[in-house]
Design an enzyme around this catalytic site. Structure first.
Site, PDB file in Angstrom:
ATOM      1  N   LYS A   1      -4.351 -22.770  -5.338  1.00 30.40           N
ATOM      2  CA  LYS A   1      -4.478 -23.469  -4.055  1.00 30.40           C
ATOM      3  C   LYS A   1      -3.070 -23.613  -3.494  1.00 30.40           C
ATOM      4  CE  LYS A   1      -4.294 -26.819  -1.787  1.00 30.40           C
ATOM      5  NZ  LYS A   1      -3.461 -26.868  -0.558  1.00 30.40           N
TER       6      LYS A   1
ATOM      7  N   ILE B   1       0.443 -37.932  -5.325  1.00 33.89           N
ATOM      8  CA  ILE B   1      -0.712 -37.026  -5.469  1.00 33.89           C
ATOM      9  C   ILE B   1      -0.879 -36.665  -6.949  1.00 33.89           C
ATOM     10  CG2 ILE B   1      -1.742 -34.822  -4.771  1.00 33.89           C
ATOM     11  CD1 ILE B   1      -1.430 -36.262  -2.248  1.00 33.89           C
ATOM     12  N   GLY B   2       0.220 -36.515  -7.661  1.00 35.18           N
ATOM     13  CA  GLY B   2       0.151 -36.217  -9.099  1.00 35.18           C
ATOM     14  C   GLY B   2      -0.598 -37.305  -9.860  1.00 35.18           C
TER      15      GLY B   2
ATOM     16  N   GLY C   1       3.981 -30.982  -7.033  1.00 34.52           N
ATOM     17  CA  GLY C   1       3.961 -31.661  -5.743  1.00 34.52           C
ATOM     18  C   GLY C   1       4.485 -33.068  -5.881  1.00 34.52           C
ATOM     19  N   SER C   2       4.021 -33.927  -5.005  1.00 35.50           N
ATOM     20  CA  SER C   2       4.583 -35.275  -4.950  1.00 35.50           C
ATOM     21  C   SER C   2       4.011 -36.158  -6.065  1.00 35.50           C
ATOM     22  CB  SER C   2       4.296 -35.886  -3.590  1.00 35.50           C
ATOM     23  OG  SER C   2       2.911 -35.955  -3.392  1.00 35.50           O
ATOM     24  N   THR C   3       4.770 -37.182  -6.415  1.00 35.49           N
ATOM     25  CA  THR C   3       4.346 -38.085  -7.490  1.00 35.49           C
ATOM     26  C   THR C   3       3.046 -38.834  -7.151  1.00 35.49           C
ATOM     27  OG1 THR C   3       6.574 -38.202  -8.379  1.00 35.49           O
ATOM     28  CG2 THR C   3       5.123 -40.049  -8.901  1.00 35.49           C
TER      29      THR C   3
ATOM     30  N   CYS D   1      12.744 -30.268  -5.743  1.00 35.97           N
ATOM     31  CA  CYS D   1      12.394 -31.418  -6.585  1.00 35.97           C
ATOM     32  C   CYS D   1      13.573 -31.801  -7.478  1.00 35.97           C
ATOM     33  CB  CYS D   1      11.176 -31.097  -7.413  1.00 35.97           C
ATOM     34  SG  CYS D   1      11.263 -29.490  -8.140  1.00 35.97           S
TER      35      CYS D   1
ATOM     36  N   GLU E   1       4.313 -31.297 -12.337  1.00 30.92           N
ATOM     37  CA  GLU E   1       5.737 -31.186 -11.977  1.00 30.92           C
ATOM     38  C   GLU E   1       5.891 -31.958 -10.682  1.00 30.92           C
ATOM     39  OE1 GLU E   1       7.890 -29.541 -13.826  1.00 30.92           O
ATOM     40  OE2 GLU E   1       6.872 -27.840 -14.756  1.00 30.92           O
TER      41      GLU E   1
ATOM     42  N   GLU F   1      12.789 -40.537  -3.283  1.00 31.84           N
ATOM     43  CA  GLU F   1      13.030 -39.122  -3.011  1.00 31.84           C
ATOM     44  C   GLU F   1      12.964 -38.880  -1.506  1.00 31.84           C
ATOM     45  OE1 GLU F   1       9.909 -36.261  -4.024  1.00 31.84           O
ATOM     46  OE2 GLU F   1      11.460 -35.052  -4.974  1.00 31.84           O
TER      47      GLU F   1
HETATM   48  P1  NAP Z   1       2.118 -32.733  -1.994  1.00 33.24           P
HETATM   49  O1  NAP Z   1       1.809 -33.347  -0.703  1.00 33.24           O
HETATM   50  O2  NAP Z   1       1.905 -33.515  -3.221  1.00 33.24           O
HETATM   51  O3  NAP Z   1       1.257 -31.396  -2.036  1.00 33.24           O
HETATM   52  C1  NAP Z   1       1.345 -30.461  -3.091  1.00 33.24           C
HETATM   53  C2  NAP Z   1       0.070 -29.655  -3.151  1.00 33.24           C
HETATM   54  O4  NAP Z   1      -1.017 -30.512  -3.474  1.00 33.24           O
HETATM   55  C3  NAP Z   1      -0.317 -28.977  -1.839  1.00 33.24           C
HETATM   56  O5  NAP Z   1      -0.916 -27.744  -2.126  1.00 33.24           O
HETATM   57  C4  NAP Z   1      -1.331 -29.952  -1.270  1.00 33.24           C
HETATM   58  O6  NAP Z   1      -2.214 -29.365  -0.357  1.00 33.24           O
HETATM   59  C5  NAP Z   1      -2.049 -30.369  -2.522  1.00 33.24           C
HETATM   60  N1  NAP Z   1      -2.771 -31.634  -2.406  1.00 33.24           N
HETATM   61  C6  NAP Z   1      -2.583 -32.631  -1.505  1.00 33.24           C
HETATM   62  N2  NAP Z   1      -3.459 -33.632  -1.723  1.00 33.24           N
HETATM   63  C7  NAP Z   1      -4.219 -33.272  -2.771  1.00 33.24           C
HETATM   64  C8  NAP Z   1      -5.284 -33.878  -3.489  1.00 33.24           C
HETATM   65  N3  NAP Z   1      -5.749 -35.085  -3.155  1.00 33.24           N
HETATM   66  N4  NAP Z   1      -5.831 -33.217  -4.526  1.00 33.24           N
HETATM   67  C9  NAP Z   1      -5.377 -32.020  -4.890  1.00 33.24           C
HETATM   68  N5  NAP Z   1      -4.373 -31.380  -4.251  1.00 33.24           N
HETATM   69  C10 NAP Z   1      -3.787 -31.995  -3.217  1.00 33.24           C
HETATM   70  O7  NAP Z   1       3.600 -32.229  -2.087  1.00 33.24           O
HETATM   71  P2  NAP Z   1       4.361 -31.367  -1.029  1.00 33.24           P
HETATM   72  O8  NAP Z   1       4.559 -32.257   0.145  1.00 33.24           O
HETATM   73  O9  NAP Z   1       3.712 -30.068  -0.831  1.00 33.24           O
HETATM   74  O10 NAP Z   1       5.715 -31.017  -1.823  1.00 33.24           O
HETATM   75  C11 NAP Z   1       6.777 -31.888  -1.937  1.00 33.24           C
HETATM   76  C12 NAP Z   1       6.770 -32.628  -3.263  1.00 33.24           C
HETATM   77  O11 NAP Z   1       6.624 -31.745  -4.355  1.00 33.24           O
HETATM   78  C13 NAP Z   1       8.046 -33.364  -3.531  1.00 33.24           C
HETATM   79  O12 NAP Z   1       7.759 -34.671  -3.960  1.00 33.24           O
HETATM   80  C14 NAP Z   1       8.723 -32.594  -4.641  1.00 33.24           C
HETATM   81  O13 NAP Z   1       9.587 -33.317  -5.436  1.00 33.24           O
HETATM   82  C15 NAP Z   1       7.579 -32.042  -5.383  1.00 33.24           C
HETATM   83  N6  NAP Z   1       7.968 -30.819  -6.083  1.00 33.24           N
HETATM   84  C16 NAP Z   1       8.154 -30.853  -7.452  1.00 33.24           C
HETATM   85  C17 NAP Z   1       8.535 -29.720  -8.139  1.00 33.24           C
HETATM   86  C18 NAP Z   1       8.732 -29.745  -9.625  1.00 33.24           C
HETATM   87  O14 NAP Z   1       8.791 -28.703 -10.211  1.00 33.24           O
HETATM   88  N7  NAP Z   1       8.812 -30.887 -10.267  1.00 33.24           N
HETATM   89  C19 NAP Z   1       8.730 -28.524  -7.459  1.00 33.24           C
HETATM   90  C20 NAP Z   1       8.547 -28.510  -6.077  1.00 33.24           C
HETATM   91  C21 NAP Z   1       8.151 -29.673  -5.408  1.00 33.24           C
HETATM   92  P3  NAP Z   1      -1.884 -29.426   1.236  1.00 33.24           P
HETATM   93  O15 NAP Z   1      -0.750 -28.554   1.441  1.00 33.24           O
HETATM   94  O16 NAP Z   1      -3.116 -28.930   1.873  1.00 33.24           O
HETATM   95  O17 NAP Z   1      -1.589 -30.874   1.544  1.00 33.24           O
END
Ligand code: NAP
Ligand code: MG
Length: 505
Positions: free
Chosen positions: A189, A246-247, A242-244, A298, A264, A399
């Protein structure tokens, strides 16, 4: 500048209709017929129209992945054959390198050098796992004589892989490569903002000979199809970046079916510059540490702590060099810093900077939306350095995910370690020192999954990537990742001469 941009868009225009879902080895429109558009963050212009997966499509994708896993041959292929297929994926990616780089730039607004490095790493990830899988194996364990115990590594099953927008292709590679290497099936996804390269990767997997249903790609809303995958009883594992917040939501929901989960998540990674550091190296590494990928990383080193003895001389060089970073045409070699992913994120970043000002911090550089000539409709932020901060401020604790670094002096090693660890996150960290004993001592005390010693980056195929604390758990990009896509099966056998009769009846 305009001509490069237009040429790229024109070229892409021809590919537009190709962005479809990939389910069971077929490209298809979504069952609802709905589509969505992605925009180039550098220009604000539309890039492509993409089929938008619905829950119905997610259901089809899970069924296809389930069928491929339960009834298909992929997991039964000899290891060498799976390894060869991964290498084939890598070689097709290599042959389409420029196209992948271009799509990644158009979808994310990142700079050419960043996109090139990330696409190259995605390719190398497949090569790495093609090699690693051949050596991945179970064990023979010590048990009393006449017994034998072996452990086998079996693929965990159907994996939902949820990807963020900041490294669209690289994050997809970090997930797809190890999962299919061990024999799993995946439903990917991609982020809604940046789905293009993950879709092309799915097409490449099929072209390389990955059987139907093993790799499915369903661009669609996270809250809808992402959530559907997380709750689906026929999905065995969720790998999420992704974000904490949502994680946490994913972990709670996945617990209902006891899925395997790896996360992650976010970070607020510290950099410690000691008074015995090579200052120029520390300046260059710290610039890269925060401003690479426009700070949308991240593991961005967004908290910088500098020993008070060298604070002034360090800051002078740091600010001077930051001024030289250029924003502009992402396709130009000279551009250091690309765009911010969208208007929402731009506002978030600026909101943090404004909050720092209100809390009494000093803006040593930048601090506002950037006006980039020729890119007035895009989303840009000036490289920003904030001083005069303390650990109660939002900019220090949270962050930001943009080109914003906070800098604080420290007076001794103990204080540096305390400040570094004073965060709910624990992803990356950096230490700048020429004292090897100090580097070793401090490395051991930092609460983070990654420590970079005199080094501006850390993510090579083979190096574990992942966090402590609220930065998540599980490691990607390394051999250990293969374990996280497998179950351990213990097989105990008895080879004694006399039959066993434990009840003695
Ligand atoms: P995000 O809003 O958490 O979204 C990440 C992914 O999750 C997207 O594909 C999103 O889909 C999906 N998603 C959103 N809501 C969901 C739900 N309820 N259930 C399942 N999936 C869902 O994060 P982002 O804004 O894309 O990315 C930024 C964040 O990612 C930052 O906090 C960053 O630190 C973190 N990150 C961490 C790493 C690591 O390796 N630790 C690497 C890169 C990024 P949609 O796009 O449709 O919303
Ligand atoms: Mg988001």
């Amino acid at each position: 500048m305009g001509t490069v941009k237009e040429a790229k868009l024109e070229q892409l225009e021809m590919k537009r209709e190709a962005y479809q879902l990939i389910i069971n080895g077929q490209r298809m429109d979504s069952s609802s017929g709905e589509t969505f558009t992605t925009y180039n963050p550098a220009t604000g212009e539309p890039v492509a129209t993409i089929a938008k997966a619905s829950k119905e499509d997610a259901e089809k994708a899970v069924e296809a992945a389930r069928h491929a896993f339960d009834k298909g041959k992929w997991k039964l292929f000899p290891l060498n054959k799976r390894a060869r297929t991964l290498n084939k994926i890598a070689s097709i990616m290599r042959s389409r390198f420029n196209e992948l780089v271009e799509l990644e730039i158009l979808d994310t607004g990142k700079s050419l050098s960043a996109a090139q490095g990330q696409v190259m790493q995605a390719i190398e990830d497949f090569e790495f796992y093609a090699g690693a899988i051949v050596g991945h194996r179970g064990a023979v364990n010590n048990v009393p004589g006449q017994f034998q115990n072996i452990t086998e590594k079996e693929p965990v099953g159907v994996c939902a892989q949820i990807i963020p927008w900041n490294y669209p292709l690289m994050m997809a590679a970090w997930k797809v490569a190890p999962a299919i290497a061990v024999g799993c099936s995946v439903v990917v996804k991609p982020a809604t903002l940046t789905p293009l390269t993950a879709i092309v990767l799915g097409e490449i997997c099929i072209e390389a000979g990955v059987p139907e249903g093993v790799v499915n790609v369903i661009p669609g809303a996270g809250s809808e199809v992402g959530n559907y995958l997380v709750e689906h009883p026929n999905v065995d594992k969720v790998a999420f970046t992704g974000s904490t917040p949502i994680g946490k939501d994913i972990m709670a929901k996945a617990s209902q079916t006891l899925k395997r989960v790896t996360l992650e998540l976010g970070g607020k990674s510290p950099s410690l510059v000691f008074n015995d550091a090579d200052i120029d190296a520390a300046v260059d590494g710290s610039l890269f540490g925060i401003f690479y990928n426009t700070g949308q990383s991240c593991e961005a080193r967004s908290r910088l702590y500098v020993h008070e003895d060298i604070y002034e001389s360090f800051m002078e060089k740091f600010v001077e060099k930051a001024k030289k970073l250029s924003l502009g045409n992402p396709f130009a070699k000279e551009t250091h810093i690309g765009a911010i992913i969208n208007k929402g994120q731009l506002d978030v970043i600026d909101g943090y900077v404004q909050s720092a000002k209100e809390e009494g911090a000093t803006i040593a550089l930048g601090g506002k939306v950037a006006n980039v000539e020729g890119y007035e409709n895009g989303f840009w932020y000036e490289p920003t350095i904030i001083t005069g901060v303390n650990h109660d401020m939002k900019v220090v604790k949270e962050e930001i995910f943009g080109p914003v670094v906070v800098v604080m002096p420290f007076s001794d090693e103990k204080e540096a370690i305390r400040l570094a660890n004073d965060s709910e996150y624990g992803l990356g960290s950096a230490i700048w020192t020429t004292d090897y004993a100090r580097a070793t001592r401090v490395s051991k005390q930092i609460q983070a999954g990654i420590v970079m010693v005199n080094c501006p980056f850390s993510a090579f195929p083979g190096t574990p990537f992942g966090g402590y604390k609220q930065s998540g758990f599980g490691r990607e990009l390394c051999i250990e990742t293969l374990d996280l896509y497998t179950e351990t099966k213990s097989i105990v056998s008895y080879f004694g001469n006399r039959p066993l009769n434990p009840f003695g009846v």
